[in-house]
Design a protein around this motif. Structure first.
Motif, PDB file in Angstrom:
ATOM      1  N   TYR A  61     -14.563  -2.525   8.101  1.00  0.00           N
ATOM      2  CA  TYR A  61     -13.927  -2.904   6.836  1.00  0.00           C
ATOM      3  C   TYR A  61     -13.763  -1.653   5.986  1.00  0.00           C
ATOM      4  N   LEU A  62     -12.656  -1.589   5.256  1.00  0.00           N
ATOM      5  CA  LEU A  62     -12.439  -0.438   4.386  1.00  0.00           C
ATOM      6  C   LEU A  62     -13.443  -0.505   3.244  1.00  0.00           C
ATOM      7  N   GLY A  63     -14.291   0.500   3.194  1.00  0.00           N
ATOM      8  CA  GLY A  63     -15.313   0.566   2.151  1.00  0.00           C
ATOM      9  C   GLY A  63     -14.791   1.350   0.966  1.00  0.00           C
ATOM     10  N   LYS A  64     -15.479   2.387   0.621  1.00  0.00           N
ATOM     11  CA  LYS A  64     -15.100   3.179  -0.555  1.00  0.00           C
ATOM     12  C   LYS A  64     -13.900   4.080  -0.265  1.00  0.00           C
ATOM     13  N   ILE A  65     -13.111   4.327  -1.305  1.00  0.00           N
ATOM     14  CA  ILE A  65     -12.022   5.290  -1.273  1.00  0.00           C
ATOM     15  C   ILE A  65     -12.313   6.284  -2.389  1.00  0.00           C
ATOM     16  N   SER A  66     -12.289   7.562  -2.066  1.00  0.00           N
ATOM     17  CA  SER A  66     -12.606   8.583  -3.066  1.00  0.00           C
ATOM     18  C   SER A  66     -11.350   9.010  -3.805  1.00  0.00           C
ATOM     19  N   SER A  67     -11.248   8.598  -5.063  1.00  0.00           N
ATOM     20  CA  SER A  67     -10.087   8.996  -5.865  1.00  0.00           C
ATOM     21  C   SER A  67     -10.099  10.505  -6.113  1.00  0.00           C
ATOM     22  N   LEU A  68     -11.267  11.109  -6.224  1.00  0.00           N
ATOM     23  CA  LEU A  68     -11.363  12.552  -6.419  1.00  0.00           C
ATOM     24  C   LEU A  68     -10.802  13.294  -5.204  1.00  0.00           C
ATOM     25  N   TYR A 109       7.787  16.729  -6.854  1.00  0.00           N
ATOM     26  CA  TYR A 109       7.823  15.319  -7.242  1.00  0.00           C
ATOM     27  C   TYR A 109       8.076  14.370  -6.074  1.00  0.00           C
ATOM     28  N   SER A 110       8.285  14.899  -4.889  1.00  0.00           N
ATOM     29  CA  SER A 110       8.474  14.028  -3.726  1.00  0.00           C
ATOM     30  C   SER A 110       7.149  13.724  -3.022  1.00  0.00           C
ATOM     31  N   VAL A 111       6.099  14.445  -3.400  1.00  0.00           N
ATOM     32  CA  VAL A 111       4.787  14.253  -2.774  1.00  0.00           C
ATOM     33  C   VAL A 111       4.205  12.909  -3.199  1.00  0.00           C
ATOM     34  N   GLY A 112       3.584  12.235  -2.245  1.00  0.00           N
ATOM     35  CA  GLY A 112       2.939  10.978  -2.581  1.00  0.00           C
ATOM     36  C   GLY A 112       1.907  10.583  -1.548  1.00  0.00           C
ATOM     37  N   ILE A 113       1.003   9.737  -1.965  1.00  0.00           N
ATOM     38  CA  ILE A 113      -0.024   9.197  -1.072  1.00  0.00           C
ATOM     39  C   ILE A 113       0.013   7.687  -1.203  1.00  0.00           C
ATOM     40  N   LEU A 114       0.160   7.023  -0.072  1.00  0.00           N
ATOM     41  CA  LEU A 114       0.168   5.564  -0.035  1.00  0.00           C
ATOM     42  C   LEU A 114      -1.103   5.100   0.651  1.00  0.00           C
ATOM     43  N   ILE A 115      -1.862   4.266  -0.042  1.00  0.00           N
ATOM     44  CA  ILE A 115      -3.059   3.674   0.550  1.00  0.00           C
ATOM     45  C   ILE A 115      -2.621   2.341   1.144  1.00  0.00           C
ATOM     46  N   ASN A 116      -2.709   2.223   2.450  1.00  0.00           N
ATOM     47  CA  ASN A 116      -2.147   1.084   3.165  1.00  0.00           C
ATOM     48  C   ASN A 116      -3.069  -0.130   3.251  1.00  0.00           C
ATOM     49  N   LYS A 117      -4.304   0.024   2.866  1.00  0.00           N
ATOM     50  CA  LYS A 117      -5.278  -1.072   2.948  1.00  0.00           C
ATOM     51  C   LYS A 117      -5.966  -1.237   1.605  1.00  0.00           C
ATOM     52  N   ASN A 118      -6.444  -2.451   1.368  1.00  0.00           N
ATOM     53  CA  ASN A 118      -7.273  -2.734   0.200  1.00  0.00           C
ATOM     54  C   ASN A 118      -8.740  -2.628   0.586  1.00  0.00           C
ATOM     55  N   LEU A 119      -9.591  -2.435  -0.413  1.00  0.00           N
ATOM     56  CA  LEU A 119     -11.025  -2.455  -0.149  1.00  0.00           C
ATOM     57  C   LEU A 119     -11.395  -3.774   0.521  1.00  0.00           C
ATOM     58  N   ASN A 120     -12.275  -3.697   1.489  1.00  0.00           N
ATOM     59  CA  ASN A 120     -12.778  -4.842   2.253  1.00  0.00           C
ATOM     60  C   ASN A 120     -11.772  -5.424   3.238  1.00  0.00           C
TER      61      ASN A 120
END
Length: 162
Positions: free
Chosen positions: A76-83, A105-116
Motif C-alpha cells: 500500500y502507498l504509505g508516506k509521500i515526502s513533499s520535501l 514551466y513545462s516541468v511537472g510531477i504527477l502522483i498517480n496513487k493516493n495514500l493507502n
C-alpha cells in the motif's frame, strides 16, 4: 474526473468558503461546489481568470520527456515526502537556485496513487515531466514508502472556527 485526495480536499475547502461567502449551510455549499465541477462552471471560471490575465491555456508548454517511477514491490502507498518531491521538481527545472535562473514551466510531477492505495510491483507511482534528457539520481525510498498494511492518516487534521 478521477477521485483523489486533492479533489476531495478542494471540494471540502471550497465548500467552507462557499458556505461562508453565501451564508448557507455546509451541505448546501458542498452541493453547489460539486454541481459547479460537474457542469464545468468552475472550469469556465478558471478559463475566465486566465483570459483576464492575458493568458492562453493552449499555449502552455509541454515537456519533451516523461519518466515513470515504479514500485519495486507490492503493498500500500504509505508516506509521500513533499520535501523530496520539491527537491526533485527543482532538479528537473521547476525552480531557481539564483534569481537569474530560468524556471521551466513545462516541468511537472504527477502522483498517480493516493495514500493507502493498493500497489503492485511495477505500478507507476509518480510520473515526471521534464525537458532534461537525463534524470538526477532518484531514491524511491526517500520519495515514498510502500507498506504491508494500510496506515491511518487524516486528509484534514482540524477546522478552526470563530
Amino acid at each position: 474526473n478521477t477521485p483523489s485526495n486533492l479533489l476531495n480536499l478542494c471540494i471540502i475547502l471550497a465548500s467552507y468558503m462557499t458556505s461562508l461567502g453565501l451564508n448557507i449551510n455546509l451541505e448546501d455549499a458542498k452541493d453547489k461546489v460539486t454541481k459547479s465541477l460537474e457542469d464545468k462552471t468552475a472550469y469556465k471560471k478558471f478559463l475566465e481568470f486566465i483570459k483576464y490575465q492575458n493568458g492562453d491555456i493552449k499555449k502552455l508548454p509541454k515537456a519533451k520527456y516523461t519518466y515513470e517511477i515504479k514500485s519495486d514491490r507490492k503493498g500500500y502507498l504509505g508516506k509521500i515526502s513533499s520535501l523530496e518531491l520539491a527537491r526533485l521538481s527543482g532538479e528537473l527545472g521547476a525552480s531557481r537556485k539564483n534569481k537569474e535562473d530560468k524556471i521551466d514551466y513545462s516541468v511537472g510531477i504527477l502522483i498517480n496513487k493516493n495514500l493507502n492505495d493498493k500497489v503492485n510491483k511495477g505500478d507507476t507511482i509518480i510520473t515526471l515531466h521534464t525537458n532534461k534528457k537525463e534524470l538526477p539520481i532518484i531514491k524511491k525510498d526517500k520519495l515514498f514508502t510502500i507498506t504491508e498494511n494500510k496506515e491511518p492518516y487524516k486528509l484534514i487534521y482540524g477546522i478552526i472556527k470563530n
